[in-house]
Design an enzyme around this catalytic site. Structure first.
Site, mmCIF file in Angstrom:
data_model
loop_
_atom_site.group_PDB
_atom_site.id
_atom_site.type_symbol
_atom_site.label_atom_id
_atom_site.label_comp_id
_atom_site.label_asym_id
_atom_site.label_seq_id
_atom_site.Cartn_x
_atom_site.Cartn_y
_atom_site.Cartn_z
ATOM 1 N N GLU A 121 0.821 -1.210 0.000
ATOM 2 C CA GLU A 121 0.000 0.000 0.000
ATOM 3 C C GLU A 121 0.849 1.252 0.000
ATOM 4 O O GLU A 121 1.975 1.260 0.493
ATOM 5 C CB GLU A 121 -0.912 -0.018 1.238
ATOM 6 C CG GLU A 121 -1.887 -1.168 1.179
ATOM 7 C CD GLU A 121 -2.815 -1.238 2.378
ATOM 8 O OE1 GLU A 121 -2.464 -0.724 3.450
ATOM 9 O OE2 GLU A 121 -3.901 -1.814 2.225
ATOM 10 N N CYS B 291 -1.360 6.178 10.163
ATOM 11 C CA CYS B 291 -0.119 5.592 10.663
ATOM 12 C C CYS B 291 -0.401 4.288 11.401
ATOM 13 O O CYS B 291 -1.284 4.226 12.249
ATOM 14 C CB CYS B 291 0.551 6.551 11.631
ATOM 15 S SG CYS B 291 1.086 8.050 10.823
#
Ligand code: SF4
Length: 349
Positions: free
Chosen positions: A87, A338
């Site tokens: 990703e 994150c």
């Protein structure tokens, strides 16, 4: 066949089939998506014949493009020819039309930090240089008039465990005839591999260092980040001081407090003291980025602290002598924030 977008002009010229000026021209055309194997790139016929015989410009398949409803973050799921899925995230900057790309350097990760979705996958493989570069090219194509201003190695994987390829990708990102991304806008974020930090300082001195702290207390850090058993925080900080002294660049210290684990005033105080100590030793003032924790799914043992606890933690950092900066971690509704990158499809590859 050699992937052209993964070669610097110097590497291309060193293969012996063309001179440095031709290699730069080819590199520029490839990175601008303007390369034509039929020979309209302004290189000699024999050079073009060699390129046709020896090189290609492979691509990654975009298997999903998830747009956050909360903010302008976009997560791209990419599939390589061997089925590996990883990703990359497009991050808007404050200045309109400018973006940073959060790139992956590995498929999965061996370091198994307990708060990270990627760490749960284990390491599947390192990404090739061209696969790292291609992530930025894919995001750039999605921008229209916008431009890629920076790159942060904070996607899937520990970049310092794949350092040869990461360094080559940095050279390609910074190449003025190609993507022309200023090295000072590139950040390599690590869980803390001292030898890699020292090498990064010497071989990519314009690039910033980001350090995921977990905790400033060694035993707590070890329980969250198993790599700390091999490389204690003291040796990681020695390497980070070396990096700052060689590059003249202050690092970024990232910490995501966890509810009831590492979110107390004392936890913040120790982080602030650690940063002060770093400042005294290196002469450079690190930036502390406090990242609100993002859940990584139903089996997640951790939770985001409530607002009051987070404020107490930040007060601790301040009392330790340091103003923290609360970072916005966007795209959490599409698992682009994150710690959330995990390419769930990768499990079935
Ligand atoms: S935080 Fe980084 S180093 Fe740790 S498991 Fe996740 S990807 Fe790997």
């Amino acid at each position: 066949m050699l992937p052209l977008q993964g070669l610097t002009p110097d590497a291309l010229a060193a293969l012996g089939a063309m001179d440095p000026a031709e290699a730069r021209r080819v590199h520029a055309c490839v990175q601008r998506d303007d390369f034509d194997f039929r020979g309209r790139t302004g290189v000699r016929r024999q050079s073009m014949e060699w390129l046709r015989r020896s090189c290609h410009v492979p691509s990654l398949e975009v298997v999903h493009e998830a747009r956050s409803q909360l903010d302008p973050f976009v997560k791209f799921g990419l599939r390589a020819a061997d089925g590996a899925i990883f990703e990359t995230v497009r991050i808007p900057l404050e200045r309109p039309g400018r973006y940073t790309v959060c790139v992956s350097s590995q498929v999965g990760c061996a370091l198994a930090c307990r708060f990270c979705a990627t760490g749960r996958l284990g390491l599947q493989r390192n990404l090739e240089t061209w696969e790292i570069v291609e992530q930025v090219r894919i995001v750039r194509r999605s921008l229209g008039e916008g431009r890629v201003h920076g790159v942060v190695f904070q996607g899937m994987g520990e970049p310092l465990s794949n350092l040869d390829r990461v360094l080559d990708a940095i050279r390609i990102f910074s190449e003025p005839s190609g993507l022309a991304i200023d090295g000072r806008n590139i950040t390599v974020c690590t869980a803390g591999l001292p030898a890699g930090i020292r090498r990064l300082a010497l071989e990519a001195p314009r690039v910033r260092l980001g350090l995921s702290l977990g905790s400033a207390q060694e035993d707590k850090r070890r329980s969250l980040m198993p790599i700390s058993g091999r490389h204690p925080l003291s040796s990681v900080l020695d390497a980070a001081v070396h990096h700052a002294q060689v590059t003249g660049l202050a690092p970024l210290f990232a910490v995501a407090p966890l509810k009831g684990v590492s979110d107390s005033f004392e936890d913040g105080l120790r982080i602030g003291q650690l940063a002060m100590d770093f400042w005294k030793r290196s002469g450079l003032r690190p930036r502390i980025s406090v990242i609100p924790y993002n859940s990584i799914g139903p089996e997640d043992p951790f939770e985001r602290p409530d607002t009051q606890a987070l404020e107490e933690f930040e007060r601790g950092v301040m009392v330790g002598g340091y103003p923290p900066h609360r970072r916005y971690s966007g795209g959490s509704d599409v698992s682009a924030a994150c710690g959330q990158l995990a390419a769930r499809e990768a499990r079935s590859c």
